[in-house]
Scaffold this motif. Structure first.
Motif, PDB file in Angstrom:
ATOM      1  N   LYS A  35       0.841  -1.200   0.000  1.00 26.56           N
ATOM      2  CA  LYS A  35       0.000   0.000   0.000  1.00 26.56           C
ATOM      3  C   LYS A  35       0.875   1.248   0.000  1.00 26.56           C
ATOM      4  O   LYS A  35       1.988   1.249   0.513  1.00 26.56           O
ATOM      5  N   ARG A  36       0.328   2.314  -0.563  1.00 24.25           N
ATOM      6  CA  ARG A  36       0.990   3.611  -0.536  1.00 24.25           C
ATOM      7  C   ARG A  36       0.859   4.222   0.866  1.00 24.25           C
ATOM      8  O   ARG A  36       0.112   3.708   1.699  1.00 24.25           O
ATOM      9  N   GLU A  37       1.538   5.323   1.104  1.00 26.36           N
ATOM     10  CA  GLU A  37       1.475   5.984   2.409  1.00 26.36           C
ATOM     11  C   GLU A  37       0.052   6.389   2.787  1.00 26.36           C
ATOM     12  O   GLU A  37      -0.309   6.383   3.952  1.00 26.36           O
ATOM     13  N   ASP A  38      -0.763   6.746   1.762  1.00 26.40           N
ATOM     14  CA  ASP A  38      -2.142   7.158   2.037  1.00 26.40           C
ATOM     15  C   ASP A  38      -3.093   5.977   2.189  1.00 26.40           C
ATOM     16  O   ASP A  38      -4.288   6.149   2.384  1.00 26.40           O
ATOM     17  N   GLY A  39      -2.568   4.735   2.074  1.00 28.73           N
ATOM     18  CA  GLY A  39      -3.385   3.535   2.233  1.00 28.73           C
ATOM     19  C   GLY A  39      -3.961   2.999   0.939  1.00 28.73           C
ATOM     20  O   GLY A  39      -4.550   1.927   0.921  1.00 28.73           O
ATOM     21  N   SER A  40      -3.813   3.743  -0.146  1.00 28.21           N
ATOM     22  CA  SER A  40      -4.336   3.288  -1.436  1.00 28.21           C
ATOM     23  C   SER A  40      -3.392   2.266  -2.068  1.00 28.21           C
ATOM     24  O   SER A  40      -2.243   2.109  -1.643  1.00 28.21           O
ATOM     25  N   ARG A  41      -3.865   1.611  -3.074  1.00 25.89           N
ATOM     26  CA  ARG A  41      -3.059   0.625  -3.801  1.00 25.89           C
ATOM     27  C   ARG A  41      -2.616   1.211  -5.134  1.00 25.89           C
ATOM     28  O   ARG A  41      -3.369   1.956  -5.769  1.00 25.89           O
TER      29      ARG A  41
END
Length: 152
Positions: A35-41
């Motif tokens: 996951k990215r830092e913002d929680g998205s994939r």
């Protein structure tokens, strides 16, 4: 022995009564990537071309389609998000006027696989296309985008 690779199919052979697009063209999330830092994939990349994968969900208009074939997801590998044709206004007896978006797939391929997520295994299909266009325009738009199916 099962086929281990995709093979070309005609849109009209897979969807003889046509398809109606549901929702919008969406990026395919890569659930195998962190996951990215913002929680998205991040967006999944096509294994063959390296291009980002997009997904289109359609309703099969064929009255004979079974419940498992009514809603079909088709992936498109493209550098930029594919743009669907404009929706059309349709009058349905007893329901009045509604907006629908009919599409056709350009460069459609199929890959059979065994879906064993239910009570018993069944043959299922994975579909991928080069592009989307208005019905009846696939022969003219082969492919409609110059980057369709090609790595950058």
């Amino acid at each position: 022995m099962a086929m281990q690779r995709r093979f070309a199919v005609n849109h009209s052979d897979v969807f003889p009564a046509g398809v109606e697009m549901k929702g919008e063209v969406q990026p395919v999330a890569d659930f195998n990537a962190p996951k990215r830092e913002d929680g998205s994939r991040p967006q999944q990349l096509d294994k063959e071309t390296g291009l980002p994968l997009w997904q289109v969900v359609v309703t099969d208009r064929d009255e004979e389609a079974g419940k498992n074939e009514a809603g079909v997801s088709v992936k498109i590998a493209a550098r930029v998000q594919p743009v669907p044709p404009s929706p059309v206004e349709v009058t349905v007896p007893g329901m009045g006027s509604m907006t629908m978006r009919f599409i056709e797939f350009v460069g459609l391929t199929a890959l059979p696989y065994v879906d064993d997520n239910g009570n018993r295994p069944r043959l299922a299909w994975s579909y991928k296309a080069d592009d989307i266009c208005a019905p009846g325009k696939a022969d003219v738009a082969t492919p409609a985008r110059p980057d369709a199916g090609k790595a950058a």
